[in-house]
Design an enzyme around this catalytic site. Sequence first.
Site, PDB file in Angstrom:
ATOM      1  N   SER A  55     -20.269  46.853 -64.511  1.00 48.27           N
ATOM      2  CA  SER A  55     -21.528  46.901 -63.767  1.00 48.27           C
ATOM      3  C   SER A  55     -21.467  46.303 -62.366  1.00 48.27           C
ATOM      4  O   SER A  55     -22.442  46.430 -61.614  1.00 48.27           O
ATOM      5  CB  SER A  55     -22.635  46.213 -64.571  1.00 48.27           C
ATOM      6  N   GLU A  99     -27.942  39.585 -57.902  1.00 46.86           N
ATOM      7  CA  GLU A  99     -28.868  38.565 -58.416  1.00 46.86           C
ATOM      8  C   GLU A  99     -28.572  37.261 -57.694  1.00 46.86           C
ATOM      9  O   GLU A  99     -27.404  36.903 -57.534  1.00 46.86           O
ATOM     10  CB  GLU A  99     -28.668  38.420 -59.929  1.00 46.86           C
ATOM     11  N   THR A 120     -22.137  40.225 -62.826  1.00 43.18           N
ATOM     12  CA  THR A 120     -21.132  40.381 -63.871  1.00 43.18           C
ATOM     13  C   THR A 120     -20.881  41.865 -64.106  1.00 43.18           C
ATOM     14  O   THR A 120     -21.687  42.714 -63.720  1.00 43.18           O
ATOM     15  CB  THR A 120     -21.589  39.752 -65.192  1.00 43.18           C
ATOM     16  N   GLY A 121     -19.770  42.163 -64.755  1.00 40.02           N
ATOM     17  CA  GLY A 121     -19.474  43.541 -65.110  1.00 40.02           C
ATOM     18  C   GLY A 121     -18.526  43.593 -66.290  1.00 40.02           C
ATOM     19  O   GLY A 121     -17.581  42.808 -66.360  1.00 40.02           O
ATOM     20  N   SER A 122     -18.794  44.501 -67.222  1.00 46.04           N
ATOM     21  CA  SER A 122     -17.944  44.653 -68.408  1.00 46.04           C
ATOM     22  C   SER A 122     -17.839  46.118 -68.802  1.00 46.04           C
ATOM     23  O   SER A 122     -18.792  46.878 -68.660  1.00 46.04           O
ATOM     24  CB  SER A 122     -18.510  43.870 -69.596  1.00 46.04           C
TER      25      SER A 122
END
Length: 393
Positions: free
Chosen positions: A89, A297, A341-343
């Site tokens: 993301s 954010e 964050t990203g996953s």
Amino acid sequence: MHSNGKFCAPFLFLVCAALFGTSAAADTEKSDIDNLVQDAAQAIMQQYKIPGLAIAVTANGKQSFYNYGVASRETGRKVTRNTLFEIGSISKTFTATLATYAQVNGRLALSDNPGKYLPQLQGSQLDKVTLINLGTHTAGGFPLQIPDDVQNNEQLMDYFRSWQPLFAPGTYRTYANPSIGLLGMIAAKSMNIPFDKALEAQLFPKLGMHGSFINVPSSNMPLYAQGYNKQDAPVRLSPGVLAAEAYGVKTSVQDLIRFVEVNLNLTQTDATLKRAIADTHIGYFQLGPMTQDLIWEQYGYPVSLDTLLEGNSDKMAYERQAATELTPPQPPQQAVWVNKTGSTRGFGAYAAFIPEKKLGIVILANKNYPNEPRVRLAYQILSKLDCCSRAEH
């Protein structure tokens, strides 16, 4: 994080000298910051069985790279600053930047409704929201993922046309791939170019990110890390509807720290791109201590670790949160911690930066592991760097 806090330890002079080159201590073989990164990285890799980890830090325009482990357990290939990772993301920040870039170039306005660009949506409930709502997760109640039975563009348009909001636009934040995916579709359509080409042929080159892709070409496949899921099985991203727009970028720690430096205004870019980047830092909604920008954010700085952990928790991703619209929107701030964050199923990523301090960090792993250790590691490193920076002045 404060000058009288525990981070400013007795060995501060040595650390800062090594980082900023103010004395012969800069020639020491291993600075304390290097040891801090190495110890923390190895602890995380051991705890979560992460095969490979790449970390990049920028401090006042000075980059440092820390690469550990392997890009693939099968081949034993080492992680380098050029290894390609799926960033999940964090890809959304590029979608947001493409939208603001289209806006600066007069192709769209974020205050517009989707039906202006997709006639199929005219008169639908979705045509009552703005592109800002799409880019801030405040459209009115999208699910996190596109439904499994939506397999092509025609079905996607049917889904969007029949979508019914759970609540009024701008009242709740529900973190969602469908809405940012739709924003990406609209941004690309306004530029008359497919989304993947908009990033690969226009945005990435303008950002100086020459090793970043939606579709990794065969010549770059040797650099593409193998991802591993929570069961340690090898996995990579599967193509899907709106995957490119929502979570499809593959990039290196070298390219992503450059993107962070562009966001920190540390890298020369043309005026159009500079404006587009700044526009992604506008604050539109308040959720407790967190301000929702366009995908990014942010939190007032200094910020506590607990606040960051709460803001990057599963609760924020999976549960609706009451949102208060900022009227007028908040212009870009300097004394803030900005993060994302990203996953994917086989990768975990985190990016954060502090404009006022000219500090930023990128952490990329070829394993899906929790957000908390990523945020803790970034906080530990940037807090140490901030302490050094203030000691220098």
